[in-house]
Design a protein around this motif. Sequence first.
Motif, PDB file in Angstrom:
ATOM      1  N   LEU A  50      60.771  -4.682  38.898  1.00 25.21           N
ATOM      2  CA  LEU A  50      59.540  -4.469  38.142  1.00 25.21           C
ATOM      3  C   LEU A  50      59.711  -4.859  36.677  1.00 25.21           C
ATOM      4  CD1 LEU A  50      58.552  -0.975  39.605  1.00 25.21           C
ATOM      5  CD2 LEU A  50      57.559  -3.190  40.210  1.00 25.21           C
ATOM      6  N   ALA A  51      60.904  -4.632  36.132  1.00 28.28           N
ATOM      7  CA  ALA A  51      61.159  -4.900  34.713  1.00 28.28           C
ATOM      8  C   ALA A  51      61.154  -6.383  34.377  1.00 28.28           C
ATOM      9  CB  ALA A  51      62.494  -4.279  34.303  1.00 28.28           C
ATOM     10  N   GLN A  52      61.194  -7.246  35.382  1.00 30.20           N
ATOM     11  CA  GLN A  52      61.178  -8.680  35.101  1.00 30.20           C
ATOM     12  C   GLN A  52      59.847  -9.118  34.497  1.00 30.20           C
ATOM     13  OE1 GLN A  52      64.260 -10.117  35.513  1.00 30.20           O
ATOM     14  NE2 GLN A  52      64.625  -7.982  36.070  1.00 30.20           N
ATOM     15  N   SER A  53      58.773  -8.350  34.752  1.00 31.31           N
ATOM     16  CA  SER A  53      57.468  -8.713  34.191  1.00 31.31           C
ATOM     17  C   SER A  53      56.820  -7.589  33.390  1.00 31.31           C
ATOM     18  CB  SER A  53      56.514  -9.161  35.314  1.00 31.31           C
ATOM     19  OG  SER A  53      56.419  -8.168  36.316  1.00 31.31           O
ATOM     20  N   ALA A  54      57.239  -6.342  33.602  1.00 31.54           N
ATOM     21  CA  ALA A  54      56.637  -5.214  32.889  1.00 31.54           C
ATOM     22  C   ALA A  54      57.120  -5.149  31.440  1.00 31.54           C
ATOM     23  CB  ALA A  54      56.977  -3.911  33.610  1.00 31.54           C
ATOM     24  N   ALA A  55      56.338  -4.484  30.589  1.00 31.14           N
ATOM     25  CA  ALA A  55      56.764  -4.268  29.206  1.00 31.14           C
ATOM     26  C   ALA A  55      57.916  -3.277  29.164  1.00 31.14           C
ATOM     27  CB  ALA A  55      55.596  -3.760  28.368  1.00 31.14           C
ATOM     28  N   HIS A  56      57.839  -2.216  29.983  1.00 32.38           N
ATOM     29  CA  HIS A  56      58.907  -1.226  30.076  1.00 32.38           C
ATOM     30  C   HIS A  56      58.764  -0.467  31.385  1.00 32.38           C
ATOM     31  CE1 HIS A  56      61.328   2.394  29.341  1.00 32.38           C
ATOM     32  NE2 HIS A  56      62.000   1.630  28.493  1.00 32.38           N
ATOM     33  N   VAL A  57      59.888  -0.134  32.005  1.00 35.80           N
ATOM     34  CA  VAL A  57      59.890   0.627  33.260  1.00 35.80           C
ATOM     35  C   VAL A  57      60.854   1.796  33.130  1.00 35.80           C
ATOM     36  CG1 VAL A  57      60.120   0.543  35.773  1.00 35.80           C
ATOM     37  CG2 VAL A  57      59.533  -1.535  34.526  1.00 35.80           C
ATOM     38  N   THR A  58      60.375   2.968  33.517  1.00 36.06           N
ATOM     39  CA  THR A  58      61.224   4.153  33.587  1.00 36.06           C
ATOM     40  C   THR A  58      61.372   4.554  35.053  1.00 36.06           C
ATOM     41  OG1 THR A  58      60.456   4.960  31.443  1.00 36.06           O
ATOM     42  CG2 THR A  58      61.533   6.558  32.894  1.00 36.06           C
ATOM     43  N   GLY A  59      62.604   4.640  35.516  1.00 38.30           N
ATOM     44  CA  GLY A  59      62.874   5.102  36.868  1.00 38.30           C
ATOM     45  C   GLY A  59      63.223   6.578  36.847  1.00 38.30           C
ATOM     46  N   VAL A  60      62.646   7.342  37.759  1.00 39.89           N
ATOM     47  CA  VAL A  60      62.913   8.780  37.862  1.00 39.89           C
ATOM     48  C   VAL A  60      63.414   9.088  39.263  1.00 39.89           C
ATOM     49  CG1 VAL A  60      61.892  11.089  37.844  1.00 39.89           C
ATOM     50  CG2 VAL A  60      61.212   9.413  36.119  1.00 39.89           C
ATOM     51  N   ASP A  61      64.521   9.816  39.347  1.00 37.94           N
ATOM     52  CA  ASP A  61      65.050  10.219  40.644  1.00 37.94           C
ATOM     53  C   ASP A  61      65.655  11.612  40.515  1.00 37.94           C
ATOM     54  OD1 ASP A  61      65.783   8.503  43.383  1.00 37.94           O
ATOM     55  OD2 ASP A  61      67.044  10.270  43.079  1.00 37.94           O
ATOM     56  N   ILE A  62      65.587  12.377  41.596  1.00 34.37           N
ATOM     57  CA  ILE A  62      66.087  13.746  41.563  1.00 34.37           C
ATOM     58  C   ILE A  62      67.607  13.809  41.657  1.00 34.37           C
ATOM     59  CG2 ILE A  62      66.045  14.207  44.053  1.00 34.37           C
ATOM     60  CD1 ILE A  62      64.704  16.935  43.331  1.00 34.37           C
ATOM     61  N   SER A  63      68.243  12.710  42.086  1.00 36.51           N
ATOM     62  CA  SER A  63      69.694  12.681  42.294  1.00 36.51           C
ATOM     63  C   SER A  63      70.433  12.263  41.024  1.00 36.51           C
ATOM     64  CB  SER A  63      70.047  11.713  43.426  1.00 36.51           C
ATOM     65  OG  SER A  63      71.417  11.395  43.415  1.00 36.51           O
ATOM     66  N   PRO A  64      71.339  13.114  40.496  1.00 37.62           N
ATOM     67  CA  PRO A  64      72.133  12.712  39.332  1.00 37.62           C
ATOM     68  C   PRO A  64      72.989  11.484  39.608  1.00 37.62           C
ATOM     69  CG  PRO A  64      72.306  15.078  39.720  1.00 37.62           C
ATOM     70  CD  PRO A  64      71.623  14.502  40.904  1.00 37.62           C
ATOM     71  N   GLU A  65      73.518  11.375  40.834  1.00 36.07           N
ATOM     72  CA  GLU A  65      74.338  10.216  41.185  1.00 36.07           C
ATOM     73  C   GLU A  65      73.510   8.934  41.132  1.00 36.07           C
ATOM     74  OE1 GLU A  65      76.932   8.342  44.914  1.00 36.07           O
ATOM     75  OE2 GLU A  65      75.712  10.140  45.211  1.00 36.07           O
ATOM     76  N   ALA A  66      72.280   8.986  41.685  1.00 30.53           N
ATOM     77  CA  ALA A  66      71.419   7.807  41.677  1.00 30.53           C
ATOM     78  C   ALA A  66      71.075   7.399  40.250  1.00 30.53           C
ATOM     79  CB  ALA A  66      70.146   8.088  42.469  1.00 30.53           C
ATOM     80  N   VAL A  67      70.760   8.359  39.405  1.00 27.77           N
ATOM     81  CA  VAL A  67      70.413   8.065  38.011  1.00 27.77           C
ATOM     82  C   VAL A  67      71.603   7.460  37.271  1.00 27.77           C
ATOM     83  CG1 VAL A  67      69.751   9.086  35.796  1.00 27.77           C
ATOM     84  CG2 VAL A  67      68.598   9.807  37.907  1.00 27.77           C
ATOM     85  N   ALA A  68      72.797   8.015  37.493  1.00 23.73           N
ATOM     86  CA  ALA A  68      73.995   7.487  36.830  1.00 23.73           C
ATOM     87  C   ALA A  68      74.295   6.060  37.284  1.00 23.73           C
ATOM     88  CB  ALA A  68      75.182   8.404  37.119  1.00 23.73           C
ATOM     89  N   THR A  69      74.179   5.807  38.591  1.00 21.22           N
ATOM     90  CA  THR A  69      74.426   4.465  39.122  1.00 21.22           C
ATOM     91  C   THR A  69      73.421   3.465  38.571  1.00 21.22           C
ATOM     92  OG1 THR A  69      75.354   5.345  41.176  1.00 21.22           O
ATOM     93  CG2 THR A  69      74.548   3.081  41.227  1.00 21.22           C
ATOM     94  N   ALA A  70      72.141   3.839  38.591  1.00 14.82           N
ATOM     95  CA  ALA A  70      71.093   2.947  38.117  1.00 14.82           C
ATOM     96  C   ALA A  70      71.244   2.657  36.622  1.00 14.82           C
ATOM     97  CB  ALA A  70      69.727   3.566  38.396  1.00 14.82           C
ATOM     98  N   THR A  71      71.583   3.676  35.859  1.00 18.78           N
ATOM     99  CA  THR A  71      71.755   3.496  34.411  1.00 18.78           C
ATOM    100  C   THR A  71      72.882   2.519  34.126  1.00 18.78           C
ATOM    101  OG1 THR A  71      70.916   5.729  33.947  1.00 18.78           O
ATOM    102  CG2 THR A  71      72.260   4.676  32.241  1.00 18.78           C
ATOM    103  N   GLN A  72      73.985   2.678  34.840  1.00 18.74           N
ATOM    104  CA  GLN A  72      75.131   1.799  34.630  1.00 18.74           C
ATOM    105  C   GLN A  72      74.809   0.351  34.995  1.00 18.74           C
ATOM    106  OE1 GLN A  72      78.554   2.814  37.006  1.00 18.74           O
ATOM    107  NE2 GLN A  72      79.924   1.480  35.869  1.00 18.74           N
ATOM    108  N   LYS A  73      74.039   0.146  36.073  1.00 17.08           N
ATOM    109  CA  LYS A  73      73.788  -1.204  36.572  1.00 17.08           C
ATOM    110  C   LYS A  73      72.620  -1.907  35.885  1.00 17.08           C
ATOM    111  CE  LYS A  73      74.174  -2.193  40.927  1.00 17.08           C
ATOM    112  NZ  LYS A  73      74.006  -2.197  42.404  1.00 17.08           N
ATOM    113  N   TYR A  74      71.566  -1.149  35.533  1.00 20.68           N
ATOM    114  CA  TYR A  74      70.326  -1.823  35.158  1.00 20.68           C
ATOM    115  C   TYR A  74      69.728  -1.418  33.815  1.00 20.68           C
ATOM    116  CZ  TYR A  74      70.370  -2.691  40.232  1.00 20.68           C
ATOM    117  OH  TYR A  74      70.732  -3.061  41.502  1.00 20.68           O
ATOM    118  N   ALA A  75      70.152  -0.331  33.200  1.00 18.86           N
ATOM    119  CA  ALA A  75      69.500   0.151  31.983  1.00 18.86           C
ATOM    120  C   ALA A  75      69.595  -0.882  30.857  1.00 18.86           C
ATOM    121  CB  ALA A  75      70.116   1.472  31.536  1.00 18.86           C
ATOM    122  N   GLY A  76      68.533  -0.958  30.047  1.00 15.53           N
ATOM    123  CA  GLY A  76      68.502  -1.898  28.924  1.00 15.53           C
ATOM    124  C   GLY A  76      67.319  -1.596  28.035  1.00 15.53           C
ATOM    125  N   ASP A  77      66.927  -2.557  27.211  1.00 16.18           N
ATOM    126  CA  ASP A  77      65.831  -2.347  26.270  1.00 16.18           C
ATOM    127  C   ASP A  77      64.515  -2.044  26.976  1.00 16.18           C
ATOM    128  OD1 ASP A  77      67.602  -2.848  24.236  1.00 16.18           O
ATOM    129  OD2 ASP A  77      67.036  -4.958  23.997  1.00 16.18           O
TER     130      ASP A  77
END
Length: 295
Positions: A50-77
């Motif tokens: 989604l971030a390839q065309s959106a101005a900004h995307v926030t992902g929300v997940d209940i799993s701390p492991e999922a959030v940590a993995t996603a942050t490490q792999k994809y987080a940016g401006d």
Amino acid sequence: MEFTGERFVPQCQGEIAAEHYHRYFFASGFVAGKRVLDIASGEGYGTHILAQSAAHVTGVDISPEAVATATQKYAGDRVAFLQGSAATIPQPDAAVDVVVSFETLEHLSEQEAMLSEIRRVLRQDGLLIISTPNKPLYSRQGDNPFHVKELCREEFVALLKSRFAHVSLLGQKVMYGSLLSGTGGETLLLRQREEDGAVERMPFTEQAMYFTALAGNGPLPPTQSSFFDYPLEKSDLAAQLRENLAELQERHDAAQARLEAVEAAYTAILASRSWRATAPLRRLRHLLKGKGNKS
């Protein structure tokens, strides 16, 4: 992250990959220049799409492991991830233009609370893109231990209409065949009957495994049919054929090994002293047997 059946991860192949990627590629056509919220973002691959065309995307997940993995792999401006529940979304009121939530609703008992929260964080003219399994068809595959409450078409539409003025419904199903696409009304599914070869015609949404809906309180954007061209060699059918072929090859190799062992044992017997020593006796037995047959 490892695949447990609860969250899709990109290393998966087959129908599940075609289903999940298609939804996000479809949604990416509605988010250009928008602020987007991806509910139950999991490993983060969809938020990244989604971030390839959106101005900004926030992902929300209940799993701390999922959030940590996603942050490490994809987080940016333009991409961020937060831990939180779909029933209590960690975002302020009217904060986003588009909410995307795929295969989340059926995991919650608080489905009304989830829709209320999505309505709260959306701007007045915001758009929701959401999917869920079609209970009558999906349940034929057996119980999913991660699903709390699956919905039929009428229940899904009624839930959306309780929070949004406008709802547009699409169906999704992985199929291998031929696509004819256009703008002339609802898509038809054509199926050849085995008994007489005649064709059955039915609305595609009646045979869909999943529903994807667009919902909002303002006018909805127009939608078109889409076909995700997923390689046949990555399909579940191809994987099953490869597995069957490997099993047949294993059986063949085992049979060949047994045959070679028998041949080696037979050769060893022929070369043995005892075999050569008993050769006259075998010849005598053969002669006696021949005389017995003549009498």
